[in-house]
Scaffold this motif. Sequence first.
Motif, short mmCIF file in Angstrom:
data_model
loop_
_atom_site.label_atom_id
_atom_site.label_comp_id
_atom_site.label_asym_id
_atom_site.label_seq_id
_atom_site.Cartn_x
_atom_site.Cartn_y
_atom_site.Cartn_z
N GLU A 68 0.83 -1.20 0.00
CA GLU A 68 0.00 0.00 0.00
C GLU A 68 0.86 1.25 0.00
OE1 GLU A 68 -2.75 -0.18 3.26
OE2 GLU A 68 -3.54 -2.12 2.62
N HIS A 69 2.11 1.13 0.47
CA HIS A 69 3.03 2.27 0.52
C HIS A 69 4.46 1.73 0.46
CE1 HIS A 69 3.46 1.03 4.71
NE2 HIS A 69 2.13 1.08 4.78
N ASP A 70 5.41 2.60 0.15
CA ASP A 70 6.81 2.19 0.13
C ASP A 70 7.16 1.57 1.49
OD1 ASP A 70 6.80 3.37 -2.35
OD2 ASP A 70 8.13 5.03 -1.81
N SER A 71 7.97 0.52 1.44
CA SER A 71 8.27 -0.24 2.65
C SER A 71 9.73 -0.68 2.64
CB SER A 71 7.35 -1.46 2.73
OG SER A 71 6.00 -1.05 2.80
N PHE A 72 10.12 -1.44 3.66
CA PHE A 72 11.50 -1.88 3.80
C PHE A 72 11.56 -3.36 4.15
CE2 PHE A 72 11.31 2.58 4.49
CZ PHE A 72 12.47 3.09 3.90
N VAL A 73 12.38 -4.11 3.42
CA VAL A 73 12.63 -5.51 3.75
C VAL A 73 13.78 -5.52 4.75
CG1 VAL A 73 13.28 -7.79 2.89
CG2 VAL A 73 11.94 -6.26 1.43
N ASP A 74 13.51 -6.02 5.94
CA ASP A 74 14.49 -6.02 7.02
C ASP A 74 15.31 -7.30 6.98
OD1 ASP A 74 15.97 -5.89 9.33
OD2 ASP A 74 14.26 -5.70 10.68
N CYS A 75 16.52 -7.18 6.45
CA CYS A 75 17.41 -8.34 6.32
C CYS A 75 18.34 -8.50 7.51
CB CYS A 75 18.24 -8.19 5.04
SG CYS A 75 17.25 -7.96 3.57
N SER A 76 18.02 -7.83 8.61
CA SER A 76 18.87 -7.92 9.80
C SER A 76 18.33 -8.94 10.81
CB SER A 76 19.00 -6.56 10.48
OG SER A 76 17.76 -6.15 11.01
N THR A 77 17.11 -9.41 10.59
CA THR A 77 16.50 -10.37 11.51
C THR A 77 15.83 -11.47 10.70
OG1 THR A 77 16.07 -8.60 13.10
CG2 THR A 77 14.89 -10.67 13.42
N LEU A 78 16.18 -12.70 10.99
CA LEU A 78 15.58 -13.86 10.32
C LEU A 78 14.65 -14.54 11.31
CD1 LEU A 78 15.73 -15.66 7.70
CD2 LEU A 78 17.28 -17.11 9.02
N PHE A 79 13.41 -14.76 10.88
CA PHE A 79 12.44 -15.48 11.70
C PHE A 79 12.40 -16.92 11.20
CE2 PHE A 79 11.38 -11.09 12.16
CZ PHE A 79 11.10 -10.99 13.51
N VAL A 80 12.53 -17.87 12.12
CA VAL A 80 12.63 -19.28 11.76
C VAL A 80 11.52 -20.06 12.43
CG1 VAL A 80 14.11 -21.33 11.84
CG2 VAL A 80 15.13 -19.07 11.47
N LYS A 81 10.86 -20.88 11.65
CA LYS A 81 9.83 -21.82 12.15
C LYS A 81 10.18 -23.19 11.58
CE LYS A 81 6.58 -19.36 14.23
NZ LYS A 81 6.26 -19.56 15.62
N SER A 82 9.79 -24.24 12.29
CA SER A 82 9.96 -25.57 11.71
C SER A 82 9.02 -25.70 10.52
CB SER A 82 9.66 -26.66 12.74
OG SER A 82 8.26 -26.75 12.96
N VAL A 83 9.37 -26.55 9.59
CA VAL A 83 8.50 -26.77 8.42
C VAL A 83 7.12 -27.19 8.88
CG1 VAL A 83 8.13 -28.24 6.41
CG2 VAL A 83 10.38 -27.23 6.80
N GLY A 84 7.04 -28.07 9.88
CA GLY A 84 5.74 -28.53 10.38
C GLY A 84 4.90 -27.41 10.94
N GLU A 85 5.50 -26.56 11.76
CA GLU A 85 4.77 -25.40 12.32
C GLU A 85 4.29 -24.48 11.20
OE1 GLU A 85 6.48 -23.69 16.35
OE2 GLU A 85 8.13 -24.21 14.98
N PHE A 86 5.17 -24.22 10.24
CA PHE A 86 4.81 -23.31 9.15
C PHE A 86 3.68 -23.88 8.31
CE2 PHE A 86 5.32 -21.25 5.02
CZ PHE A 86 5.34 -19.92 5.42
N LYS A 87 3.77 -25.17 7.98
CA LYS A 87 2.70 -25.80 7.20
C LYS A 87 1.37 -25.74 7.93
CE LYS A 87 3.59 -29.70 4.97
NZ LYS A 87 4.13 -31.02 4.64
N ALA A 88 1.39 -25.93 9.24
CA ALA A 88 0.16 -25.87 10.03
C ALA A 88 -0.43 -24.46 10.00
CB ALA A 88 0.43 -26.30 11.48
N LEU A 89 0.41 -23.44 10.04
CA LEU A 89 -0.07 -22.05 9.96
C LEU A 89 -0.70 -21.77 8.60
CD1 LEU A 89 2.89 -20.17 11.71
CD2 LEU A 89 0.57 -20.48 12.61
N VAL A 90 -0.10 -22.29 7.54
CA VAL A 90 -0.65 -22.11 6.19
C VAL A 90 -1.98 -22.85 6.07
CG1 VAL A 90 -0.30 -22.60 3.74
CG2 VAL A 90 1.59 -21.68 5.09
N GLN A 91 -1.99 -24.11 6.49
CA GLN A 91 -3.21 -24.92 6.39
C GLN A 91 -4.34 -24.35 7.24
OE1 GLN A 91 -1.54 -28.73 7.40
NE2 GLN A 91 -0.89 -29.14 5.30
N GLY A 92 -4.00 -23.71 8.36
CA GLY A 92 -5.01 -23.11 9.24
C GLY A 92 -5.43 -21.72 8.81
N GLY A 93 -4.86 -21.22 7.71
CA GLY A 93 -5.22 -19.91 7.20
C GLY A 93 -4.59 -18.74 7.95
N GLN A 94 -3.66 -19.02 8.84
CA GLN A 94 -3.02 -17.95 9.61
C GLN A 94 -1.86 -17.31 8.85
OE1 GLN A 94 -2.69 -20.93 12.59
NE2 GLN A 94 -3.59 -19.57 14.12
#
Length: 131
Positions: A68-94
């Motif tokens: 919606e507006h100019d933004s910034f990709v923050d490459c100073s912090t990486l957020f990590v989830k297990s593949v299983g946790e991430f898949k559950a978030l996607v499947q749950g619509g979160q």
Amino acid sequence: MAEIDLVQGDVVRSMTGTIVNCDHQKMLVFVNELSGQVGLVTINSRPYPKKGMETQLKIVASDFAFLEHDSFVDCSTLFVKSVGEFKALVQGGQVRLIGNLDSATMDKVVLAAADSRHLNAFQKKFFDDSL
């Protein structure tokens, strides 16, 4: 990706508190899947000068339909989830796919991550296994 249906540069929106512990939804860029984990970086409305501007890549709203507006990709912090946790978030619509960054922009993201003094060697491998 072998385990999940995303490619480097895909942008997802996460519901409040699912990946990033904050009080609002976040846009994140999928970086990679590595060692059974998913790595993502945030897209922020404004940069955080204390982190250093060299690791916060400006992206322009007119180049990306999901912004919606100019933004910034923050490459100073990486957020990590297990593949299983991430898949559950996607499947749950979160977490849902909303767009992607082009390869030229992702190349800049990888370079910014390589320059980050905030990421350790393992985290940098999510961006490019040659780092």
